[in-house]
Design a protein around this motif. Structure first.
Motif, PDB file in Angstrom:
ATOM      1  N   UNK A 284       0.828  -1.203   0.000  1.00 18.06           N
ATOM      2  CA  UNK A 284       0.000   0.000   0.000  1.00 18.06           C
ATOM      3  C   UNK A 284       0.865   1.257   0.000  1.00 18.06           C
ATOM      4  N   UNK A 285       1.907   1.247   0.817  1.00 15.21           N
ATOM      5  CA  UNK A 285       2.818   2.395   0.862  1.00 15.21           C
ATOM      6  C   UNK A 285       3.502   2.565  -0.492  1.00 15.21           C
ATOM      7  N   UNK A 286       3.937   1.465  -1.103  1.00 14.44           N
ATOM      8  CA  UNK A 286       4.549   1.542  -2.436  1.00 14.44           C
ATOM      9  C   UNK A 286       3.572   2.105  -3.461  1.00 14.44           C
ATOM     10  N   UNK A 287       2.321   1.697  -3.384  1.00 16.76           N
ATOM     11  CA  UNK A 287       1.298   2.206  -4.297  1.00 16.76           C
ATOM     12  C   UNK A 287       1.136   3.713  -4.130  1.00 16.76           C
ATOM     13  N   UNK A 288       1.089   4.171  -2.896  1.00 13.80           N
ATOM     14  CA  UNK A 288       0.941   5.605  -2.626  1.00 13.80           C
ATOM     15  C   UNK A 288       2.132   6.380  -3.188  1.00 13.80           C
ATOM     16  N   UNK A 289       3.323   5.864  -2.987  1.00 12.00           N
ATOM     17  CA  UNK A 289       4.525   6.543  -3.486  1.00 12.00           C
ATOM     18  C   UNK A 289       4.521   6.600  -5.009  1.00 12.00           C
TER      19      UNK A 289
ATOM     20  N   UNK B 282      -6.856   1.739  -4.716  1.00 12.78           N
ATOM     21  CA  UNK B 282      -7.108   2.481  -3.477  1.00 12.78           C
ATOM     22  C   UNK B 282      -8.457   2.109  -2.866  1.00 12.78           C
ATOM     23  N   UNK B 283      -9.408   1.768  -3.705  1.00 15.00           N
ATOM     24  CA  UNK B 283     -10.731   1.365  -3.201  1.00 15.00           C
ATOM     25  C   UNK B 283     -10.644   0.110  -2.347  1.00 15.00           C
ATOM     26  N   UNK B 284      -9.580  -0.670  -2.532  1.00 15.83           N
ATOM     27  CA  UNK B 284      -9.381  -1.886  -1.751  1.00 15.83           C
ATOM     28  C   UNK B 284      -8.565  -1.656  -0.479  1.00 15.83           C
ATOM     29  N   UNK B 285      -8.084  -0.437  -0.256  1.00 18.20           N
ATOM     30  CA  UNK B 285      -7.331  -0.153   0.974  1.00 18.20           C
ATOM     31  C   UNK B 285      -8.284  -0.287   2.169  1.00 18.20           C
ATOM     32  N   UNK B 286      -7.780  -0.769   3.308  1.00 17.74           N
ATOM     33  CA  UNK B 286      -8.636  -0.910   4.500  1.00 17.74           C
ATOM     34  C   UNK B 286      -9.304   0.404   4.917  1.00 17.74           C
TER      35      UNK B 286
ATOM     36  N   UNK C 102     -10.729   2.551   3.190  1.00 19.90           N
ATOM     37  CA  UNK C 102     -11.955   2.812   2.431  1.00 19.90           C
ATOM     38  C   UNK C 102     -12.944   1.656   2.491  1.00 19.90           C
ATOM     39  N   UNK C 103     -12.675   0.701   3.356  1.00 21.15           N
ATOM     40  CA  UNK C 103     -13.603  -0.409   3.581  1.00 21.15           C
ATOM     41  C   UNK C 103     -14.880   0.177   4.180  1.00 21.15           C
ATOM     42  N   UNK C 104     -16.022  -0.311   3.751  1.00 18.66           N
ATOM     43  CA  UNK C 104     -17.308   0.213   4.221  1.00 18.66           C
ATOM     44  C   UNK C 104     -17.440   0.196   5.734  1.00 18.66           C
ATOM     45  N   UNK C 105     -16.861  -0.775   6.387  1.00 16.63           N
ATOM     46  CA  UNK C 105     -16.993  -0.872   7.841  1.00 16.63           C
ATOM     47  C   UNK C 105     -15.948  -0.025   8.569  1.00 16.63           C
ATOM     48  N   UNK C 106     -14.957   0.474   7.830  1.00 14.62           N
ATOM     49  CA  UNK C 106     -13.860   1.191   8.482  1.00 14.62           C
ATOM     50  C   UNK C 106     -14.339   2.457   9.185  1.00 14.62           C
ATOM     51  N   UNK C 107     -15.227   3.233   8.535  1.00 15.89           N
ATOM     52  CA  UNK C 107     -15.605   4.511   9.124  1.00 15.89           C
ATOM     53  C   UNK C 107     -16.404   4.352  10.418  1.00 15.89           C
TER      54      UNK C 107
END
Length: 190
Positions: free
Chosen positions: A47-52, A75-79, A81-86
């Motif tokens: 994930x960090x590599x993707x962001x960079x 990015x939609x698969x990052x934790x 942005x998971x529906x339950x995360x918020x």
């Protein structure tokens, strides 16, 4: 929407390349928080590599739109942005990681489709995050700084192809991002 009305109007009048610089700057100021907060987290290396990589490509006007759609999907698969995360966000580190990923996603969405609304949502995510950060530190300054920065960039956005000016903007945005990360890390150490 929190975004300054003059900024919203100006973004609608700018070229695609100028708006691309605007969202790249927004993300440059926010990505430092994600990288700093998640860089040592187990299982987040990719994930960090993707962001960079995304951050680099947002500053490159030659990257095709299709590439940015793949970032939107990733990015939609990052934790964050998971529906339950918020429902579970209580930890300050999680809150700012969420806003950083949200800004990244909207920036990639703008670059993939050219929609001004995505650029406005990117700016809004940055302002919301800085407003919350200001509420949690002794000296509130980051919301005003983000507002001023957005106003400055849209009023003096470099013309298409002005690489030197864009590079200067990026350096300034990176420094602001590092200051935000330092303030957040100090807040997390309480």
């Amino acid at each position: 929407m929190v975004v300054d009305e003059d900024v919203a109007v100006a973004l609608r009048e700018r070229s695609h390349a100028q708006v691309a610089v605007f969202v790249a700057g927004c993300v440059e100021r926010m990505a430092q928080m994600f990288i700093g907060l998640r860089g040592d987290a187990p299982g987040r290396d990719n994930d960090v590599d993707t962001v960079i990589r995304l951050l680099e490509e947002l500053w490159n006007s030659e990257v095709p739109r299709k590439k940015f759609q793949s970032y939107v999907d990733c990015l939609s698969d990052f934790p964050e942005l998971d529906d339950s995360f918020d429902e579970e966000i209580v930890d300050p580190g999680e809150i700012y990681s969420f806003y950083a990923v949200l800004a990244l996603r909207y920036a990639a969405l703008h670059r993939s489709r050219g929609e001004i609304e995505a650029a406005l949502k990117c700016a809004h995510a940055c302002l919301t995050a800085m407003g919350q950060l200001d509420q949690n530190i002794p000296v509130a300054m980051f919301f005003a700084q983000e507002t001023e920065c957005q106003q400055r960039v849209v009023s003096s956005c470099p013309p298409d192809g002005a690489a030197d000016e864009v590079a200067q903007l990026r350096v300034a945005d990176r420094v602001m991002g590092q200051e935000r990360l330092a303030a957040l890390q100090e807040r997390l150490s309480y």
